[in-house]
Write a protein that holds these residues in place. Structure first.
Motif, short mmCIF file in Angstrom:
data_model
loop_
_atom_site.label_atom_id
_atom_site.label_comp_id
_atom_site.label_asym_id
_atom_site.label_seq_id
_atom_site.Cartn_x
_atom_site.Cartn_y
_atom_site.Cartn_z
N ALA A 238 0.88 -1.09 0.13
CA ALA A 238 -0.13 0.06 -0.03
C ALA A 238 0.68 0.98 0.02
O ALA A 238 1.81 1.18 0.46
CB ALA A 238 -0.92 0.17 1.38
N ARG A 239 0.39 2.33 -0.58
CA ARG A 239 1.12 3.57 -0.68
C ARG A 239 0.80 4.46 0.44
O ARG A 239 -0.32 4.47 0.68
CB ARG A 239 0.75 4.31 -1.89
CG ARG A 239 1.64 5.35 -2.51
CD ARG A 239 1.36 5.96 -3.86
NE ARG A 239 1.45 4.90 -4.84
CZ ARG A 239 2.49 4.40 -5.49
NH1 ARG A 239 3.59 4.79 -4.99
NH2 ARG A 239 2.45 3.40 -6.39
N VAL A 240 1.87 5.15 0.94
CA VAL A 240 1.31 6.00 2.24
C VAL A 240 0.87 7.48 1.58
O VAL A 240 1.46 8.14 0.64
CB VAL A 240 2.75 6.44 2.88
CG1 VAL A 240 2.68 7.56 3.96
CG2 VAL A 240 3.35 5.12 3.70
N VAL A 241 -0.18 8.00 2.22
CA VAL A 241 -0.89 9.21 1.79
C VAL A 241 -0.20 10.39 2.56
O VAL A 241 0.10 11.53 2.09
CB VAL A 241 -2.21 9.20 2.04
CG1 VAL A 241 -2.82 10.49 1.43
CG2 VAL A 241 -2.70 8.08 1.01
N GLN A 242 -0.18 10.15 3.86
CA GLN A 242 0.36 11.13 4.73
C GLN A 242 0.89 10.60 6.08
O GLN A 242 0.39 9.32 6.46
CB GLN A 242 -0.47 12.26 4.95
CG GLN A 242 -1.64 12.11 6.22
CD GLN A 242 -2.53 13.36 6.51
OE1 GLN A 242 -2.85 13.96 5.92
NE2 GLN A 242 -2.65 13.44 7.56
N VAL A 243 1.88 11.17 6.71
CA VAL A 243 2.20 10.91 8.08
C VAL A 243 2.16 12.03 8.86
O VAL A 243 2.63 13.24 8.49
CB VAL A 243 3.89 10.58 7.87
CG1 VAL A 243 4.33 9.95 9.28
CG2 VAL A 243 3.84 9.31 6.75
N ARG A 244 1.64 11.81 10.12
CA ARG A 244 1.65 12.84 11.28
C ARG A 244 1.91 12.37 12.41
O ARG A 244 1.84 11.32 12.78
CB ARG A 244 0.07 13.44 11.01
CG ARG A 244 -0.96 12.60 11.69
CD ARG A 244 -2.36 13.12 11.26
NE ARG A 244 -2.28 14.57 11.98
CZ ARG A 244 -3.33 15.09 11.99
NH1 ARG A 244 -4.44 14.85 11.12
NH2 ARG A 244 -3.53 16.39 12.77
N SER A 245 2.37 13.30 13.29
CA SER A 245 2.39 13.22 14.76
C SER A 245 1.35 13.57 15.52
O SER A 245 0.83 14.40 15.07
CB SER A 245 3.80 14.03 15.17
OG SER A 245 5.21 13.37 14.56
#
Length: 359
Positions: A238-245
């Motif tokens: 799967a492809r990452v769309v966004q990353v957040r803390s």
């Protein structure tokens, strides 16, 4: 579909499927078929069937007539194609037109096939399925008298289906084998078939003249909980769309079911239940980043889900990067166990939105 435009990539290793077929075929002195139903268990009959024909497979099974008609265009004309559900009312002529062989399961299907044979003035081949205890399809004990008149029908195969073959020690296996031995005496001299994928591993006593593997071809373990000699044939990334803390007390996903116990990094990936990734994996499923397991957190939604990637190198998990949902680290049977189901369901649910790559 362009890989860069898709949310995930499904890779099907045709070489692994061919290897699995070769291993299974080598376990018996008879022939080995391949089951193509449900679009080759979700992996693409258009690609899988020709690969198996190249490997030497000459007998195929589908569930439905429509599947068999499509399959006829994909394999050499000398290949035999059996249709497990038999001829629906009014379709016998379609079987003849496309050179398909029905599996006759009850007296009505037998009469339908006999009528066509009479109309054509020729004998027509068919498989005869006997119910040996599963109470699903096949001639039931009360219907066996119908087999006394097969005028116009040439039995090409007598078969039955095992209910508990994935449990090697289950007494039902031996009971069905004995019943099959007794009932197939109604059709003396006709080649016999009993073993599905799991049945192949019950031993030579279950093999008869034709093996009928399906799931095992695609890497599903035919004996859950035991080591498998089969190669994994499927991977999904799967492809990452966004990353957040996120902070302690923050919520991830619908329903506020996941509340973060501390500072975490959450990657949202673009796979959800619309892609066949089961909602039951919410809060219990896993993914892998370079072989490191990370948990699915929050609910699996229609098009996306969250992964807790805390501790993974931030440069490795960025928008556009891929993570493994199924593959070397997470085989299909492991995914199925986490989802509370079986590998069959995991594969056949795989959706059409993936970019598909065939090796």
């Amino acid at each position: 579909m362009d890989a860069s435009r898709a949310g995930a990539q499904l890779t099907v290793d045709l070489g692994a499927i061919r290897d699995n077929y070769r291993l299974l075929a080598g376990m018996s002195k008879g022939a080995c078929a391949a089951v193509m139903k449900a679009d080759a268990y979700g992996l693409g009959m258009e690609q899988v069937a020709p690969a198996l024909a190249l490997e030497g497979c000459r007998v195929f099974f589908t569930a439905h007539l429509q599947e068999a008609i499509a399959l006829r265009q994909l394999v050499p004309e000398h290949c035999v194609i059996y249709v497990l559900h038999g001829p629906p009312p009014g379709t016998a002529k379609d079987f003849f037109q496309y050179d398909l062989t029905p599996v006759l399961n009850e007296p009505g299907q037998l009469q339908e096939w006999r009528r066509l044979a009479h109309k054509l003035g020729r004998e027509l081949p068919a498989a005869i399925q006997l119910d040996t205890g599963m109470s699903r399809m096949g001639f039931a004990p009360a219907d066996l008298s119908a087999l006394g008149d097969l005028a116009g029908v040439r039995p090409a195969l007598v078969m039955s289906h095992l209910a508990c073959a994935d449990e090697p020690d289950h007494p039902m296996n031996e009971a069905q084998r004995r019943r099959f031995d007794s009932l197939r005496g109604l059709l003396p001299g006709v080649p016999a078939s009993l073993a599905n994928s799991s049945g192949v591993f019950l031993g030579p006593g279950y093999h008869y003249d034709l093996l009928r593997p399906g799931a095992a071809l695609y890497g599903i373990n035919p004996q859950p909980g035991r080591p498998t000699p089969l190669r994994q044939a499927v991977s999904l990334h799967a492809r990452v769309v966004q990353v957040r803390s996120v902070c302690e007390g923050d919520v991830v996903g619908y329903g506020a079911h996941h509340v973060c116990a501390g500072e975490r990094r959450i990657a949202t990936v673009s796979v959800g239940y619309a892609d066949g990734w089961q909602r039951s994996l919410s809060g219990r499923g896993q993914a892998a980043v370079d072989g490191v397991i990370v948990p699915i957190v929050g609910r699996v939604s229609m098009d996306s889900m969250g992964l807790d990637v805390t501790g993974i190198d931030p440069e490795r998990v960025v928008p556009g990067a891929e993570v493994e949902l199924m593959g070397p680290t997470l085989p299909v049977d492991d995914v199925a166990a986490l989802a509370g189901t079986i590998g069959y369901e995991v594969l056949t649910r795989l959706g059409s939105r993936f970019h598909r790559r065939y090796l």
